[in-house]
Enzyme design. Structure first.
Site, PDB file in Angstrom:
ATOM      1  N   ARG A 125       0.811  -1.231   0.000  1.00  0.00           N
ATOM      2  CA  ARG A 125       0.000   0.000   0.000  1.00  0.00           C
ATOM      3  C   ARG A 125       0.836   1.268   0.000  1.00  0.00           C
ATOM      4  O   ARG A 125       0.446   2.290  -0.540  1.00  0.00           O
ATOM      5  CB  ARG A 125      -0.916   0.029   1.230  1.00  0.00           C
ATOM      6  N   ASP A 183      -3.932  -1.567  -2.732  1.00  0.00           N
ATOM      7  CA  ASP A 183      -4.474  -2.169  -1.513  1.00  0.00           C
ATOM      8  C   ASP A 183      -5.169  -3.459  -1.944  1.00  0.00           C
ATOM      9  O   ASP A 183      -6.133  -3.408  -2.726  1.00  0.00           O
ATOM     10  CB  ASP A 183      -5.470  -1.184  -0.876  1.00  0.00           C
ATOM     11  N   LYS A 191       3.728 -20.081   4.608  1.00  0.00           N
ATOM     12  CA  LYS A 191       3.227 -20.684   5.835  1.00  0.00           C
ATOM     13  C   LYS A 191       3.168 -19.607   6.915  1.00  0.00           C
ATOM     14  O   LYS A 191       3.874 -18.615   6.792  1.00  0.00           O
ATOM     15  CB  LYS A 191       4.122 -21.849   6.275  1.00  0.00           C
ATOM     16  N   ASP A 251       7.282 -24.123   2.167  1.00  0.00           N
ATOM     17  CA  ASP A 251       7.851 -24.359   3.486  1.00  0.00           C
ATOM     18  C   ASP A 251       9.349 -24.342   3.230  1.00  0.00           C
ATOM     19  O   ASP A 251       9.900 -25.295   2.668  1.00  0.00           O
ATOM     20  CB  ASP A 251       7.416 -25.729   4.030  1.00  0.00           C
ATOM     21  N   HIS A 252      10.012 -23.248   3.612  1.00  0.00           N
ATOM     22  CA  HIS A 252      11.379 -23.079   3.112  1.00  0.00           C
ATOM     23  C   HIS A 252      12.332 -24.155   3.657  1.00  0.00           C
ATOM     24  O   HIS A 252      13.395 -24.367   3.094  1.00  0.00           O
ATOM     25  CB  HIS A 252      11.899 -21.663   3.359  1.00  0.00           C
ATOM     26  N   LYS A 278      15.969 -26.498   1.846  1.00  0.00           N
ATOM     27  CA  LYS A 278      17.334 -26.575   2.376  1.00  0.00           C
ATOM     28  C   LYS A 278      18.011 -27.827   1.817  1.00  0.00           C
ATOM     29  O   LYS A 278      17.412 -28.898   1.784  1.00  0.00           O
ATOM     30  CB  LYS A 278      17.316 -26.616   3.915  1.00  0.00           C
ATOM     31  N   GLU A 320      16.717 -21.585  17.839  1.00  0.00           N
ATOM     32  CA  GLU A 320      17.124 -20.280  17.318  1.00  0.00           C
ATOM     33  C   GLU A 320      17.648 -19.405  18.447  1.00  0.00           C
ATOM     34  O   GLU A 320      17.172 -19.507  19.583  1.00  0.00           O
ATOM     35  CB  GLU A 320      15.925 -19.566  16.704  1.00  0.00           C
ATOM     36  N   ASP A 325       3.950 -21.293  14.216  1.00  0.00           N
ATOM     37  CA  ASP A 325       4.986 -20.682  13.381  1.00  0.00           C
ATOM     38  C   ASP A 325       5.983 -21.722  12.868  1.00  0.00           C
ATOM     39  O   ASP A 325       6.464 -21.608  11.740  1.00  0.00           O
ATOM     40  CB  ASP A 325       5.727 -19.616  14.216  1.00  0.00           C
ATOM     41  N   HIS A 355       7.401 -26.582   9.579  1.00  0.00           N
ATOM     42  CA  HIS A 355       8.785 -27.027   9.343  1.00  0.00           C
ATOM     43  C   HIS A 355       9.091 -28.364  10.043  1.00  0.00           C
ATOM     44  O   HIS A 355       9.627 -29.280   9.438  1.00  0.00           O
ATOM     45  CB  HIS A 355       9.786 -25.993   9.844  1.00  0.00           C
ATOM     46  N   LYS A 402      12.726 -20.003  20.438  1.00  0.00           N
ATOM     47  CA  LYS A 402      13.478 -18.779  20.170  1.00  0.00           C
ATOM     48  C   LYS A 402      14.302 -18.423  21.397  1.00  0.00           C
ATOM     49  O   LYS A 402      14.006 -18.845  22.507  1.00  0.00           O
ATOM     50  CB  LYS A 402      12.510 -17.647  19.837  1.00  0.00           C
ATOM     51  N   LYS A 440      22.137 -21.397  17.794  1.00  0.00           N
ATOM     52  CA  LYS A 440      21.317 -21.674  16.610  1.00  0.00           C
ATOM     53  C   LYS A 440      21.730 -23.043  16.089  1.00  0.00           C
ATOM     54  O   LYS A 440      22.902 -23.267  15.774  1.00  0.00           O
ATOM     55  CB  LYS A 440      21.547 -20.618  15.523  1.00  0.00           C
TER      56      LYS A 440
HETATM   57  N1  NDP Z   1       9.359 -12.611   7.790  1.00  0.00           N
HETATM   58  C1  NDP Z   1       9.751 -13.866   7.675  1.00  0.00           C
HETATM   59  O1  NDP Z   1      10.936 -14.221   7.813  1.00  0.00           O
HETATM   60  C2  NDP Z   1       8.754 -14.923   7.349  1.00  0.00           C
HETATM   61  C3  NDP Z   1       7.428 -14.607   7.124  1.00  0.00           C
HETATM   62  N2  NDP Z   1       6.540 -15.587   6.784  1.00  0.00           N
HETATM   63  C4  NDP Z   1       5.137 -15.270   6.503  1.00  0.00           C
HETATM   64  O2  NDP Z   1       5.078 -14.327   5.454  1.00  0.00           O
HETATM   65  C5  NDP Z   1       3.988 -13.443   5.625  1.00  0.00           C
HETATM   66  C6  NDP Z   1       4.501 -12.010   5.619  1.00  0.00           C
HETATM   67  O3  NDP Z   1       5.380 -11.846   6.704  1.00  0.00           O
HETATM   68  P1  NDP Z   1       6.254 -10.536   6.914  1.00  0.00           P
HETATM   69  O4  NDP Z   1       6.927 -10.125   5.657  1.00  0.00           O
HETATM   70  O5  NDP Z   1       7.083 -10.815   8.097  1.00  0.00           O
HETATM   71  O6  NDP Z   1       5.130  -9.452   7.291  1.00  0.00           O
HETATM   72  P2  NDP Z   1       5.246  -7.843   7.271  1.00  0.00           P
HETATM   73  O7  NDP Z   1       4.235  -7.344   8.217  1.00  0.00           O
HETATM   74  O8  NDP Z   1       6.665  -7.405   7.423  1.00  0.00           O
HETATM   75  O9  NDP Z   1       4.801  -7.451   5.782  1.00  0.00           O
HETATM   76  C7  NDP Z   1       3.465  -7.432   5.353  1.00  0.00           C
HETATM   77  C8  NDP Z   1       3.410  -6.827   3.963  1.00  0.00           C
HETATM   78  O10 NDP Z   1       2.064  -6.839   3.514  1.00  0.00           O
HETATM   79  C9  NDP Z   1       1.732  -5.536   3.034  1.00  0.00           C
HETATM   80  N3  NDP Z   1       0.289  -5.331   3.224  1.00  0.00           N
HETATM   81  C10 NDP Z   1      -0.411  -5.401   4.376  1.00  0.00           C
HETATM   82  N4  NDP Z   1      -1.710  -5.136   4.155  1.00  0.00           N
HETATM   83  C11 NDP Z   1      -1.836  -4.889   2.824  1.00  0.00           C
HETATM   84  C12 NDP Z   1      -2.921  -4.551   1.989  1.00  0.00           C
HETATM   85  N5  NDP Z   1      -4.174  -4.423   2.445  1.00  0.00           N
HETATM   86  N6  NDP Z   1      -2.673  -4.370   0.673  1.00  0.00           N
HETATM   87  C13 NDP Z   1      -1.422  -4.512   0.180  1.00  0.00           C
HETATM   88  N7  NDP Z   1      -0.367  -4.838   0.921  1.00  0.00           N
HETATM   89  C14 NDP Z   1      -0.556  -5.022   2.236  1.00  0.00           C
HETATM   90  C15 NDP Z   1       2.586  -4.597   3.876  1.00  0.00           C
HETATM   91  O11 NDP Z   1       2.817  -3.351   3.257  1.00  0.00           O
HETATM   92  P3  NDP Z   1       1.878  -2.027   3.469  1.00  0.00           P
HETATM   93  O12 NDP Z   1       1.559  -1.981   4.931  1.00  0.00           O
HETATM   94  O13 NDP Z   1       2.695  -0.923   2.958  1.00  0.00           O
HETATM   95  O14 NDP Z   1       0.693  -2.290   2.653  1.00  0.00           O
HETATM   96  C16 NDP Z   1       3.889  -5.385   3.891  1.00  0.00           C
HETATM   97  O15 NDP Z   1       4.578  -5.197   2.680  1.00  0.00           O
HETATM   98  C17 NDP Z   1       3.339 -13.854   6.949  1.00  0.00           C
HETATM   99  O16 NDP Z   1       2.267 -14.714   6.667  1.00  0.00           O
HETATM  100  C18 NDP Z   1       4.425 -14.616   7.666  1.00  0.00           C
HETATM  101  O17 NDP Z   1       3.913 -15.588   8.507  1.00  0.00           O
HETATM  102  C19 NDP Z   1       6.941 -16.873   6.629  1.00  0.00           C
HETATM  103  C20 NDP Z   1       8.248 -17.248   6.841  1.00  0.00           C
HETATM  104  C21 NDP Z   1       9.253 -16.319   7.252  1.00  0.00           C
HETATM  105  O1  LIG Z   2       9.421 -19.718   9.066  1.00  0.00           O
HETATM  106  C1  LIG Z   2      10.120 -19.275   9.947  1.00  0.00           C
HETATM  107  O2  LIG Z   2      11.397 -19.651   9.989  1.00  0.00           O
HETATM  108  C2  LIG Z   2      12.367 -18.887  10.686  1.00  0.00           C
HETATM  109  C3  LIG Z   2      13.575 -19.813  10.868  1.00  0.00           C
HETATM  110  O3  LIG Z   2      14.088 -20.157   9.618  1.00  0.00           O
HETATM  111  P1  LIG Z   2      15.628 -20.563   9.446  1.00  0.00           P
HETATM  112  O4  LIG Z   2      15.742 -20.926   8.027  1.00  0.00           O
HETATM  113  O5  LIG Z   2      16.430 -19.361   9.844  1.00  0.00           O
HETATM  114  O6  LIG Z   2      15.857 -21.705  10.380  1.00  0.00           O
HETATM  115  C4  LIG Z   2      11.847 -18.398  12.012  1.00  0.00           C
HETATM  116  O7  LIG Z   2      12.773 -17.501  12.590  1.00  0.00           O
HETATM  117  C5  LIG Z   2      10.535 -17.691  11.809  1.00  0.00           C
HETATM  118  O8  LIG Z   2       9.982 -17.319  13.075  1.00  0.00           O
HETATM  119  C6  LIG Z   2       9.546 -18.560  11.082  1.00  0.00           C
HETATM  120  O9  LIG Z   2       8.410 -17.806  10.711  1.00  0.00           O
END
Ligand code: NDP
Ligand SMILES: O=C1O[C@H](COP(=O)(O)O)[C@@H](O)[C@H](O)[C@H]1O
Length: 515
Positions: free
Chosen positions: A81, A124, A179, A208-209, A213, A247, A266, A271, A371, A376
């Site tokens: 957004r 949005d 996920k 599922d990353h 691996k 972790e 999570d 995983h 965590k 790690k």
């Molecule tokens: N971060 C990680 O390492 C990992 C995350 N995940 C999963 O990935 C997903 C995202 O996580 P994460 O990146 O941490 O979350 P963030 O909160 O950092 O990012 C969310 C993103 O969604 C956008 N967003 C939110 N609402 C809207 C909307 N209505 N329209 C358009 N864009 C929108 C936000 O931008 P803006 O507000 O500008 O719109 C932002 O870019 C989650 O489901 C999480 O569980 C899975 C594995 C690892």
């Molecule tokens: O999906 C997730 O994974 C990370 C851990 O990933 P790793 O590859 O660094 O072992 C975890 O930190 C996070 O909470 C979870 O959403």
């Protein structure tokens, strides 16, 4: 060393074995066939300004670009957004990638050529009209379109429906879901149904990353490309299995998400259960998406239910309090940003699972993740039973360690005679260091491999709908049991090995976690 599970001795006499194994691996290692991409694609990253996109996806795409694995016309469009210009987004992405990518792999010329692929579109996803604007922006529908949903899962249903209405869900399009898929079985079913109404299953990639691996895939190679292990890979020979993902990180800037999720949703629901499936599954008839996932599904369906009061004996929840990680003071979980001060979300979970089938009946699978732990480390330990008749004094049962992180390594602990007089036994390790064995300059990150698989349409390493739902079917009763019968999470100091009760889970069976 606890209960004979130790690995900490590396005898000098063993180094010869290690060297031989390394040499053999090197001699027989053929260069991996590189993916040749002929299909130009549009990679649309919903949630393009979020942590996942900037921390994981863009660095992975940068590496693919740098290694020449993206087709020349492939474009990347980040969507969120926030009103950002293309130049704003490129500089945000550059800052984050620079911080993420190893210094030796980042150079300005490569970045500039990568940035030419990179654009930003403010929208949005809850607004249908914004998808109309998006459709106009995407000039060609003749290309593969990959929609990567790096947003919270509660936006998935809207995104799929709006893509369909805007005519953006044609046969060449694919959707990638992060996920956790949902928060419970019901919410996962609702998401899967909404996605399934627009994209047929072959075009849905539930990522599922951990499956990306290298060592995780090596586990399949170890089991199904070597005749050695299969006859003993079963209840008669294996005492128990441990799967640990520990972790040192806390919740970083993801407190709002994590506090609603916790370690069970999570990490364990996805995983750790995927790792368990790969350890326990039968050999698939082919190495393809359906055959591999059919076998994993059978394992999930055979998990012995844990419900009601069972949770008190078979599960442990924990939450970190203030402590030290690497000498640095860190706050308690409930003082982390965007976390409720009264939170009873678990940042640690350990449990004792069992698989009710012919191969695994009675073998405990101990799973734990948390965590802010001391180190790690992600690993799978296959603890074999002791020899049936002891000829020598001492000696320990064999143990296979599959280490995913920090280094990728598979090692088998055997007993050997220590040099000198008398039959004194010592454990030695047959150690296969994969990075050394294959002498790759850089190990692929999981997201690199998985993003390529999506572009190529190979879903072998992705979770199928029924797998995700089977995993939730097993997890939901545990979550309900916690709600009904469990006290608050057990506190553990940051920098420790988790709550005492997690050790008790194994100690009461005369076992210990491999530390
Ligand atoms: N971060 C990680 O390492 C990992 C995350 N995940 C999963 O990935 C997903 C995202 O996580 P994460 O990146 O941490 O979350 P963030 O909160 O950092 O990012 C969310 C993103 O969604 C956008 N967003 C939110 N609402 C809207 C909307 N209505 N329209 C358009 N864009 C929108 C936000 O931008 P803006 O507000 O500008 O719109 C932002 O870019 C989650 O489901 C999480 O569980 C899975 C594995 C690892
Ligand atoms: O999906 C997730 O994974 C990370 C851990 O990933 P790793 O590859 O660094 O072992 C975890 O930190 C996070 O909470 C979870 O959403």
């Amino acid at each position: 060393m606890r209960h004979g599970l130790g690995y900490d001795r590396h005898l000098p006499g063993c180094s010869a074995l290690v060297v031989i194994l390394h040499k053999c691996a090197r001699r027989s290692a053929k260069p991996c066939p590189e993916s040749v991409l002929t299909v130009p694609c549009d990679m649309l990253v919903f949630g393009g300004t979020g942590d996942l996109a900037l921390h994981k996806l863009l660095p992975a795409l940068y590496h693919l670009h740098r290694d020449g694995r993206l087709a020349a016309q492939t474009r990347i469009l980040a969507l969120a957004r926030q009103p950002l210009s293309r130049a704003d987004y490129q500089s945000l992405a550059e800052r984050r990638c620079r911080a993420q990518v190893a210094r030796a792999d980042f150079d300005t010329a490569t970045w500039q050529s990568f940035a030419e692929r990179l654009d930003y579109f403010a929208m949005d996803v809850s607004q249908s009209a914004d998808f109309g604007r998006l459709a106009k922006r995407l000039d060609s529908h003749e290309r593969v379109q990959v929609y990567y949903l790096a947003t919270a899962p509660d936006l998935f249903e809207d995104i799929a429906a709006h893509l369909a209405t805007a005519g953006l869900a044609g046969p060449l399009s694919r959707i990638v879901l992060e996920k956790p898929i949902g928060h419970s079985l019901d919410s996962a079913k609702a998401i899967n149904a909404a996605i399934g109404a627009v994209f047929d299953e072959s075009r849905v990639f539930r990522i599922d990353h951990y499956l990306g691996k290298e060592t995780v895939q090596n586990l399949m190679a170890l089991r199904f490309a070597n005749a050695l292990f299969e006859p003993i890979w079963r209840a008669g020979h294996i005492d128990h299995v441990q799967i640990s993902v520990c972790e040192t990180l806390g919740v970083e800037n993801r407190g709002a998400y994590y506090d609603r999720s916790g370690a069970m949703r999570d990490m364990l629901q996805n995983h750790l259960l995927q790792l368990l499936c790969l350890v326990a599954m039968e050999a698939p008839v082919r190495f393809d998406a359906e055959a591999v996932r059919d076998e994993k599904l059978k394992v999930l369906q055979a998990l012995k239910p844990i419900h009601g009061l069972d949770v008190q004996d078979t599960t442990v929840r924990g939450q970190y309090v203030a402590g030290k990680i690497g000498g640095q003071e860190v706050p308690a979980y409930y003082f982390e940003k965007n976390v409720d001060n009264d939170s009873d979300t678990e940042t640690f979970v350990a449990l004792h699972a069992e698989i009710d089938n012919w191969r695994w009946a009675g073998v405990p699978f101990y799973l734990r993740t948390g965590k802010r732990l001391a180190k790690k480390s992600s690993e799978i330990v296959i603890q074999f039973k002791p020899v049936p008749h002891r000829l020598f004094n001492g000696g320990e049962a064999n143990c296979l360690l599959i280490r995913l992180q920090p280094e990728e390594r598979i090692s088998l602990q055997l007993m050997a005679k220590a040099p000198g007089k008398g039959m004194r036994l010592e454990p030695v390790e047959l150690d296969l260091n994969l990075a050394q064995a294959f002498q790759q300059k850089r190990r692929w990150d999981a997201y690199e491999r998985l993003l390529l698989d999506v572009i190529e349409g190979d879903s072998t390493l992705f979770m199928r709908r029924d797998e995700v739902e089977a995993a939730w079917s097993w997890i939901d009763p545990i979550l309900r049991g916690w709600h009904e019968y469990y006290q608050s999470p057990r506190p553990y100091p940051a920098g420790s090995s988790g709550p005492e009760q997690a050790h008790g889970l194994l100690e009461r069976h005369g076992r210990a976690w491999h530390e």
